[in-house]
Design a protein around this motif. Sequence first.
Motif, PDB file in Angstrom:
ATOM      1  N   ARG A  62      45.572  38.728  46.875  1.00 16.83           N
ATOM      2  CA  ARG A  62      46.362  38.982  45.669  1.00 16.83           C
ATOM      3  C   ARG A  62      46.640  40.485  45.552  1.00 16.83           C
ATOM      4  O   ARG A  62      47.761  40.899  45.265  1.00 16.83           O
ATOM      5  CB  ARG A  62      45.634  38.485  44.428  1.00 16.83           C
ATOM      6  N   ARG A  95      36.777  33.130  47.290  1.00 16.32           N
ATOM      7  CA  ARG A  95      37.259  33.861  46.109  1.00 16.32           C
ATOM      8  C   ARG A  95      37.467  35.336  46.433  1.00 16.32           C
ATOM      9  O   ARG A  95      38.413  35.952  45.965  1.00 16.32           O
ATOM     10  CB  ARG A  95      36.293  33.704  44.947  1.00 16.32           C
ATOM     11  N   ARG A  96      36.567  35.921  47.206  1.00 15.30           N
ATOM     12  CA  ARG A  96      36.731  37.324  47.608  1.00 15.30           C
ATOM     13  C   ARG A  96      38.020  37.501  48.410  1.00 15.30           C
ATOM     14  O   ARG A  96      38.771  38.443  48.182  1.00 15.30           O
ATOM     15  CB  ARG A  96      35.538  37.784  48.446  1.00 15.30           C
ATOM     16  N   ASP A 131      40.677  35.522  48.365  1.00 11.27           N
ATOM     17  CA  ASP A 131      41.816  35.304  47.475  1.00 11.27           C
ATOM     18  C   ASP A 131      42.118  36.563  46.650  1.00 11.27           C
ATOM     19  O   ASP A 131      43.288  36.933  46.471  1.00 11.27           O
ATOM     20  CB  ASP A 131      41.556  34.129  46.524  1.00 11.27           C
ATOM     21  N   ALA A 132      41.083  37.221  46.146  1.00 13.25           N
ATOM     22  CA  ALA A 132      41.273  38.430  45.349  1.00 13.25           C
ATOM     23  C   ALA A 132      41.881  39.543  46.201  1.00 13.25           C
ATOM     24  O   ALA A 132      42.787  40.259  45.757  1.00 13.25           O
ATOM     25  CB  ALA A 132      39.945  38.883  44.748  1.00 13.25           C
ATOM     26  N   ARG A 133      41.423  39.688  47.415  1.00 12.85           N
ATOM     27  CA  ARG A 133      41.945  40.717  48.317  1.00 12.85           C
ATOM     28  C   ARG A 133      43.404  40.420  48.686  1.00 12.85           C
ATOM     29  O   ARG A 133      44.241  41.323  48.699  1.00 12.85           O
ATOM     30  CB  ARG A 133      41.070  40.776  49.571  1.00 12.85           C
ATOM     31  N   SER A 189      34.760  40.428  35.899  1.00 11.46           N
ATOM     32  CA  SER A 189      35.570  39.606  36.780  1.00 11.46           C
ATOM     33  C   SER A 189      35.276  38.140  36.521  1.00 11.46           C
ATOM     34  O   SER A 189      34.400  37.790  35.741  1.00 11.46           O
ATOM     35  CB  SER A 189      35.270  39.926  38.246  1.00 11.46           C
ATOM     36  N   GLU A 190      36.014  37.298  37.235  1.00 13.26           N
ATOM     37  CA  GLU A 190      35.752  35.872  37.124  1.00 13.26           C
ATOM     38  C   GLU A 190      34.360  35.532  37.624  1.00 13.26           C
ATOM     39  O   GLU A 190      33.818  34.484  37.326  1.00 13.26           O
ATOM     40  CB  GLU A 190      36.797  35.070  37.896  1.00 13.26           C
ATOM     41  N   THR A 211      37.897  48.349  45.996  1.00 10.37           N
ATOM     42  CA  THR A 211      37.029  47.430  45.268  1.00 10.37           C
ATOM     43  C   THR A 211      36.072  48.244  44.421  1.00 10.37           C
ATOM     44  O   THR A 211      35.506  49.228  44.901  1.00 10.37           O
ATOM     45  CB  THR A 211      36.236  46.538  46.249  1.00 10.37           C
ATOM     46  N   ASP A 238      47.947  46.142  38.129  1.00  6.06           N
ATOM     47  CA  ASP A 238      47.115  44.948  37.976  1.00  6.06           C
ATOM     48  C   ASP A 238      47.943  43.666  37.967  1.00  6.06           C
ATOM     49  O   ASP A 238      47.427  42.595  37.723  1.00  6.06           O
ATOM     50  CB  ASP A 238      46.283  45.033  36.696  1.00  6.06           C
ATOM     51  N   VAL A 256      40.314  45.788  43.139  1.00  6.02           N
ATOM     52  CA  VAL A 256      39.715  44.460  43.161  1.00  6.02           C
ATOM     53  C   VAL A 256      38.338  44.593  42.534  1.00  6.02           C
ATOM     54  O   VAL A 256      37.496  45.338  43.038  1.00  6.02           O
ATOM     55  CB  VAL A 256      39.606  43.911  44.599  1.00  6.02           C
ATOM     56  N   LEU A 300      33.376  40.329  42.527  1.00  7.63           N
ATOM     57  CA  LEU A 300      33.204  39.033  41.874  1.00  7.63           C
ATOM     58  C   LEU A 300      31.866  38.880  41.171  1.00  7.63           C
ATOM     59  O   LEU A 300      31.715  38.007  40.328  1.00  7.63           O
ATOM     60  CB  LEU A 300      33.400  37.907  42.883  1.00  7.63           C
TER      61      LEU A 300
END
Length: 143
Positions: free
Chosen positions: A63, A56-57, A59-61, A45-46, A88, A11, A37, A40
């Motif tokens: 990361r 945002r999706r 960005d999460a992927r 989650s945020e 996910t 994580d 992941v 969202l």
Amino acid sequence: MAPSHVLVPLDGSPLADDALAHALETFDCRVTVLNVVTPLDSSMSEGGVLEPDEERREDARERAERLVERASETAAEADRSVETVVETGDPAETILATAEDLDADQIVMGGHGGDRSDIGRRLLGTVATTVVGEAPVTVTVVR
């Protein structure tokens, strides 16, 4: 009996990094690193605070991809290699399902995500508790 395939959920926390180091040092077998992941729109989650959107999706992927790539680099520094998976879903459910799908016979993970004052990092403590309680294989929790 020594495992033949270890799954290491990551994580991005220091304890997850320690779990990977432990797995690489301890087990001479196939190692797969997993980053989950969280959707969202999940309350974990945020997305529970921020409106989900495509940026945002993405960005999460991205990361997640950076985390597993960093794990590959860490393994290479130890003259090892790891397989990488990004999924996910709900973290605990996804870890358990991935262990089953990949026929992993051991899970090595951090006990919690780090600073307990940060709600996002406290969640892995809950995840680790669930995985330990429900996994049909040995789970090593690194603290």
